[in-house]
Design an enzyme around this catalytic site. Structure first.
Site, PDB file in Angstrom:
ATOM      1  N   ASN A   9       0.873  -1.175   0.000  1.00 14.68           N
ATOM      2  CA  ASN A   9       0.000   0.000   0.000  1.00 14.68           C
ATOM      3  C   ASN A   9       0.908   1.222   0.000  1.00 14.68           C
ATOM      4  O   ASN A   9       1.485   1.568   1.024  1.00 14.68           O
ATOM      5  CB  ASN A   9      -0.908  -0.025   1.239  1.00 14.68           C
ATOM      6  CG  ASN A   9      -1.761   1.229   1.342  1.00 14.68           C
ATOM      7  OD1 ASN A   9      -1.782   2.049   0.415  1.00 14.68           O
ATOM      8  ND2 ASN A   9      -2.453   1.387   2.457  1.00 14.68           N
ATOM      9  N   TRP A  10       1.027   1.819  -1.171  1.00 15.51           N
ATOM     10  CA  TRP A  10       1.942   2.967  -1.289  1.00 15.51           C
ATOM     11  C   TRP A  10       1.360   4.229  -0.658  1.00 15.51           C
ATOM     12  O   TRP A  10       2.044   5.246  -0.577  1.00 15.51           O
ATOM     13  CB  TRP A  10       2.255   3.238  -2.767  1.00 15.51           C
ATOM     14  CG  TRP A  10       3.206   2.254  -3.382  1.00 15.51           C
ATOM     15  CD1 TRP A  10       3.900   1.256  -2.735  1.00 15.51           C
ATOM     16  CD2 TRP A  10       3.588   2.177  -4.765  1.00 15.51           C
ATOM     17  NE1 TRP A  10       4.687   0.573  -3.634  1.00 15.51           N
ATOM     18  CE2 TRP A  10       4.516   1.119  -4.886  1.00 15.51           C
ATOM     19  CE3 TRP A  10       3.234   2.905  -5.904  1.00 15.51           C
ATOM     20  CZ2 TRP A  10       5.092   0.776  -6.111  1.00 15.51           C
ATOM     21  CZ3 TRP A  10       3.812   2.565  -7.117  1.00 15.51           C
ATOM     22  CH2 TRP A  10       4.732   1.508  -7.215  1.00 15.51           C
ATOM     23  N   LYS A  11       0.093   4.195  -0.268  1.00 16.90           N
ATOM     24  CA  LYS A  11      -0.568   5.392   0.291  1.00 16.90           C
ATOM     25  C   LYS A  11      -0.344   6.574  -0.654  1.00 16.90           C
ATOM     26  O   LYS A  11      -0.366   6.383  -1.865  1.00 16.90           O
ATOM     27  CB  LYS A  11      -0.088   5.638   1.717  1.00 16.90           C
ATOM     28  CG  LYS A  11      -0.259   4.366   2.574  1.00 16.90           C
ATOM     29  CD  LYS A  11      -0.088   4.580   4.036  1.00 16.90           C
ATOM     30  CE  LYS A  11      -0.312   3.246   4.769  1.00 16.90           C
ATOM     31  NZ  LYS A  11      -0.226   3.365   6.212  1.00 16.90           N
ATOM     32  N   HIS A  96      -9.639   1.236   4.573  1.00 16.45           N
ATOM     33  CA  HIS A  96      -8.372   1.381   5.293  1.00 16.45           C
ATOM     34  C   HIS A  96      -8.597   2.308   6.489  1.00 16.45           C
ATOM     35  O   HIS A  96      -9.382   3.265   6.393  1.00 16.45           O
ATOM     36  CB  HIS A  96      -7.305   1.959   4.359  1.00 16.45           C
ATOM     37  CG  HIS A  96      -5.944   1.920   4.982  1.00 16.45           C
ATOM     38  ND1 HIS A  96      -5.528   2.873   5.877  1.00 16.45           N
ATOM     39  CD2 HIS A  96      -4.946   1.028   4.872  1.00 16.45           C
ATOM     40  CE1 HIS A  96      -4.295   2.566   6.285  1.00 16.45           C
ATOM     41  NE2 HIS A  96      -3.923   1.456   5.696  1.00 16.45           N
ATOM     42  N   GLU A  98      -7.035   4.693   7.621  1.00 13.94           N
ATOM     43  CA  GLU A  98      -6.840   6.127   7.345  1.00 13.94           C
ATOM     44  C   GLU A  98      -8.070   6.721   6.662  1.00 13.94           C
ATOM     45  O   GLU A  98      -8.404   7.884   6.861  1.00 13.94           O
ATOM     46  CB  GLU A  98      -5.563   6.319   6.498  1.00 13.94           C
ATOM     47  CG  GLU A  98      -4.324   6.114   7.354  1.00 13.94           C
ATOM     48  CD  GLU A  98      -3.116   5.557   6.624  1.00 13.94           C
ATOM     49  OE1 GLU A  98      -3.035   5.664   5.396  1.00 13.94           O
ATOM     50  OE2 GLU A  98      -2.243   4.991   7.330  1.00 13.94           O
ATOM     51  N   GLU A 166      -5.672  -4.794  10.314  1.00 13.73           N
ATOM     52  CA  GLU A 166      -4.624  -3.804  10.574  1.00 13.73           C
ATOM     53  C   GLU A 166      -4.946  -3.063  11.869  1.00 13.73           C
ATOM     54  O   GLU A 166      -5.729  -2.096  11.848  1.00 13.73           O
ATOM     55  CB  GLU A 166      -4.551  -2.792   9.428  1.00 13.73           C
ATOM     56  CG  GLU A 166      -4.195  -3.400   8.096  1.00 13.73           C
ATOM     57  CD  GLU A 166      -3.597  -2.361   7.147  1.00 13.73           C
ATOM     58  OE1 GLU A 166      -2.444  -2.553   6.756  1.00 13.73           O
ATOM     59  OE2 GLU A 166      -4.250  -1.369   6.841  1.00 13.73           O
ATOM     60  N   GLY A 172       2.269   2.308  10.902  1.00  9.63           N
ATOM     61  CA  GLY A 172       3.241   3.394  10.782  1.00  9.63           C
ATOM     62  C   GLY A 172       3.871   3.796  12.100  1.00  9.63           C
ATOM     63  O   GLY A 172       4.491   4.862  12.198  1.00  9.63           O
ATOM     64  N   SER A 212       3.255  -2.165  10.456  1.00  3.27           N
ATOM     65  CA  SER A 212       4.693  -2.236  10.704  1.00  3.27           C
ATOM     66  C   SER A 212       5.321  -3.577  10.327  1.00  3.27           C
ATOM     67  O   SER A 212       6.241  -4.041  11.000  1.00  3.27           O
ATOM     68  CB  SER A 212       4.992  -1.878  12.168  1.00  3.27           C
ATOM     69  OG  SER A 212       4.548  -0.557  12.449  1.00  3.27           O
ATOM     70  N   GLY A 233       2.751  -0.977   4.382  1.00  2.23           N
ATOM     71  CA  GLY A 233       2.853   0.440   4.060  1.00  2.23           C
ATOM     72  C   GLY A 233       4.319   0.834   3.871  1.00  2.23           C
ATOM     73  O   GLY A 233       4.913   0.629   2.818  1.00  2.23           O
ATOM     74  N   GLY A 234       4.917   1.382   4.936  1.00  7.90           N
ATOM     75  CA  GLY A 234       6.274   1.935   4.876  1.00  7.90           C
ATOM     76  C   GLY A 234       7.293   1.053   4.169  1.00  7.90           C
ATOM     77  O   GLY A 234       8.032   1.516   3.296  1.00  7.90           O
TER      78      GLY A 234
END
Ligand code: 13P
Length: 252
Positions: A9-11, A96, A98, A166, A172, A212, A233-234
């Site tokens: 997930n590149w956000k 998601h 977010e 998640e 994150g 994470s 993500g990251g």
């Protein structure tokens, strides 16, 4: 046997040229990944065209991170599920955390989005997860069961979907859920899937863990029997780190 799904997930990171450079570095290694692994990139919608061009002759999937539930109309700034399908996306994220917390998405809207995606032939990946307050109050099970049930309320009973667990406190933050803690939440979700659609649905639906995930903790997480992959993500932003995750072997 369920596939082991490793999803990036590149956000809100990477424009088209960076996306192409990344995929050029990633693709030469794709042929040597474990056969059970399914790789998916959830990219900014504005990158979907170039990502499709780069990935269309590969077994790697791609998709958007969100969509509207209507196919077209006066919804300035939104992305249509039909257009995402036209860009040959096979998957798209729904709910998601977010989106839920920063953009106020409700279970009701998410249920409509999930169905709208299925109607255009896209497999939705429904994201669920509790906040730290909810976990500390002992509410994890209730929260994720509700998010799952509500999100699936309008689903097409014959079309597939995926689930991502998640925990919001692990996204994150560098705080990963303990593998057994994640496995327990996945078990709760699997049981709820069985209540919703029977044993067959529960057995065939992949449940991914996100929060994470890094090459250093992926082996231990993948060893948990209920974890069928990762939503990253990251660590998905660097091709090399994501490749290391894509190489994870699911043993059980
Ligand atoms: P991080 O891997 O950066 O914690 O993000 C997880 C996530 O939100 C993936 O959807």
């Amino acid at each position: 046997m369920r596939p082991f799904v490793v999803a990036a997930n590149w956000k809100m990171h990477k424009g088209p040229s960076e996306a192409v450079g990344y995929l050029k570095a990633f693709l030469p290694h794709a042929g040597s990944l474990p056969g059970r692994n399914k790789i998916i990139f959830f990219v900014p919608a504005i990158d979907l065209w170039v990502v499709q061009q780069a990935l269309r002759d590969t077994s790697i999937g791609w998709g958007a991170q969100n969509c509207h539930y209507e196919r077209q109309g006066a919804f300035t700034g939104e992305n249509s599920p039909a257009v995402i399908a036209e860009l040959l996306a096979s998957y798209t994220l729904v709910g998601h955390s977010e989106r839920r917390t920063l953009f106020g998405e409700t279970d009701e809207a998410l249920a409509k989005k999930l169905r709208a995606l299925q109607d255009v032939g896209i497999e939705p990946m429904l994201c669920v997860g509790e906040t730290l307050n909810e976990r500390e109050a002992g509410g994890t099970g209730d929260v994720i069961r509700r998010q799952l049930r509500e999100g699936l309320k309008l689903r097409d009973p014959v079309k597939p979907f995926l689930v991502a667990y998640e925990p919001v406190w692990a996204i994150g933050t560098g705080k990963v859920a303990a593998p057994a803690q994640a496995d327990e939440a996945h078990r709760v979700l699997r049981e709820e899937l069985e209540r919703i659609g029977g044993r067959d649905l529960a057995e065939k639906t992949p449940i991914l863990y996100g929060g994470s995930v890094k090459p250093e903790n992926s082996g231990e997480l993948a060893a948990q029997s209920e974890i069928d992959g990762f939503l990253v993500g990251g660590a998905s932003l660097q091709a090399e780190a994501f490749l290391a995750l894509a190489r994870t072997e699911k043993k059980k």
